[in-house]
Design an enzyme around this catalytic site. Sequence first.
Site, short mmCIF file in Angstrom:
data_model
loop_
_atom_site.label_atom_id
_atom_site.label_comp_id
_atom_site.label_asym_id
_atom_site.label_seq_id
_atom_site.Cartn_x
_atom_site.Cartn_y
_atom_site.Cartn_z
N PHE A 137 0.84 -1.28 0.07
CA PHE A 137 -0.11 0.15 0.12
C PHE A 137 0.87 1.09 0.05
O PHE A 137 1.68 1.49 0.62
CB PHE A 137 -0.78 -0.01 1.22
CG PHE A 137 -1.87 1.13 1.41
CD1 PHE A 137 -3.32 1.30 0.45
CD2 PHE A 137 -1.60 2.26 1.96
CE1 PHE A 137 -3.88 2.21 0.54
CE2 PHE A 137 -2.25 3.40 1.75
CZ PHE A 137 -3.45 3.46 1.23
N ASP A 222 9.20 2.77 1.97
CA ASP A 222 7.93 3.57 2.32
C ASP A 222 7.80 3.29 3.92
O ASP A 222 7.42 2.01 4.33
CB ASP A 222 6.77 3.31 1.69
CG ASP A 222 5.56 3.54 1.96
OD1 ASP A 222 5.42 4.23 3.15
OD2 ASP A 222 4.57 3.79 1.40
N LYS A 251 2.15 9.59 8.59
CA LYS A 251 1.42 9.32 9.63
C LYS A 251 1.75 9.59 11.11
O LYS A 251 1.48 10.83 11.41
CB LYS A 251 1.27 7.87 9.70
CG LYS A 251 0.25 7.01 8.43
CD LYS A 251 -0.14 5.82 8.65
CE LYS A 251 -1.25 5.42 7.50
NZ LYS A 251 -0.95 4.66 6.49
C1 LIG Z 1 -1.05 5.17 5.03
C2 LIG Z 1 0.15 4.86 4.25
C3 LIG Z 1 0.33 5.39 2.90
C4 LIG Z 1 -0.55 6.85 2.54
O1 LIG Z 1 -0.54 8.00 3.38
P1 LIG Z 1 -1.68 8.92 3.31
O2 LIG Z 1 -1.27 9.96 4.21
O3 LIG Z 1 -2.92 8.23 3.55
O4 LIG Z 1 -1.58 9.35 1.96
C5 LIG Z 1 1.50 5.13 2.36
N1 LIG Z 1 2.18 4.16 2.73
C6 LIG Z 1 1.96 3.37 3.58
C7 LIG Z 1 2.98 2.24 4.09
C8 LIG Z 1 0.83 3.63 4.55
O5 LIG Z 1 0.53 2.93 5.57
#
Ligand SMILES: *Cc1c(COP(=O)(O)O)cnc(C)c1O
Length: 398
Positions: A137, A222, A251
């Site tokens: 994701f 990420d 986050k």
């Molecule tokens: C939540 C998340 C995102 C996206 O972040 P947003 O602030 O919702 O755009 C991207 N990568 C990972 C691993 C995430 O958990």
Amino acid sequence: MNTEALLKLADDHMLHVANRERVVMARGRGMYLYDTDGRKYLDFVAGWAVNALGHSPKCLRKALDRQAAELVNASPGFYNRAHIEFADYLCRVSGYGRVFFCSTGAEANEGAVKLARKYGSIARNGASRVICITNSFHGRTLAMMSATGKAAWQTLFEPKCGGFSHVPLNDFEALERAAGDDVCAVMMELVQGEGGVYAADEEYIRKVVSLCRERNILFIDDEIQTGLGRTGALFCCEHYGFRPDIMTLGKGIGGGFPLAAMLTHDSLNIFAPGEQGGTYTGQPLAMAAGHAVVKEIVESNLTQNAREIGEYTKEVLGVLAADWPITDIRGMGLLTGFDLPEEQGARVVKEAFVRNLLINCPPSSPRSVRLIPPLTVKRKHVDMMAERLDRAIRAVLR
Ligand SMILES: *Cc1c(COP(=O)(O)O)cnc(C)c1O
């Protein structure tokens, strides 16, 4: 206005994008959320790993108050003090040389892909493809939906952005085969969060990192969910003993204030002015919030708390597993997952909610439950969580 009336307004006017519980959250303090009817929920979701310090922590309130009185917004066309000071601090604690700030994780990842493609255009004959992982994701913009490896998204909002391929997690041969001359980067989560809490193997990452070095391909890590203490290290890559070329944070970095960052080395300070930016890059309120939150994580050693309470959480789940068919208790630090039989994750989450406990069933993994509490969580909260979880599971499986 009472809860009923508020929900009626929501039904009448909000674009429907999610099936939400029929409650209106009104207040948050520490480990707890309170709704407009005064119900008090123990929060083991923390806005999807966002409220790193719990709800409305004092240091965040103070930083926002002070900054709001001083300067709410200048312009991305000028420097501002909060921006410079946080950039310096975050680079010092992370060991990176350069940082770009934005508001959401998806935007940070987009910046990372743009930077990798810029690198590809300079150093790899225009290579632009990014290898991503199945079940990953990376966010909800069109490009990040293309990067994300969710089966359910494959046919959504066509046409997708080109230049992303997907290989299964922990399958080195597949990644090696995909890493052709047209590839500028691999991008992955070291522990897949939304995918259901699945970690990359150490040996796999070791091989991928050395392949990337050999072939001059960038590694984009990420860490939007795993970064800043969540996994029991300040950054998850420390568990794997390497330093990615580009790391994205989101986050928890703002503790609830919209903030994300892309970090990289001095050697990748290669954007020409105007190629990357944004109205809210370096926004003073966001900078003050992030600075206060990261400082608190570092100075209160919340990384160690994440490690200890994460271990304790696994122990407690192990005890529950003696009574219930709980399997595959997994994860790192305070990013924990486990499985229930027959895709019962969502039903247990629902029964937990009825018992004033907030937990999460990752969308791509219907048999799983994920726990992502604030990094400030204590043993007594874990005990309370386990007691409510026990009753929720009983309601579903009895
Ligand atoms: C939540 C998340 C995102 C996206 O972040 P947003 O602030 O919702 O755009 C991207 N990568 C990972 C691993 C995430 O958990």
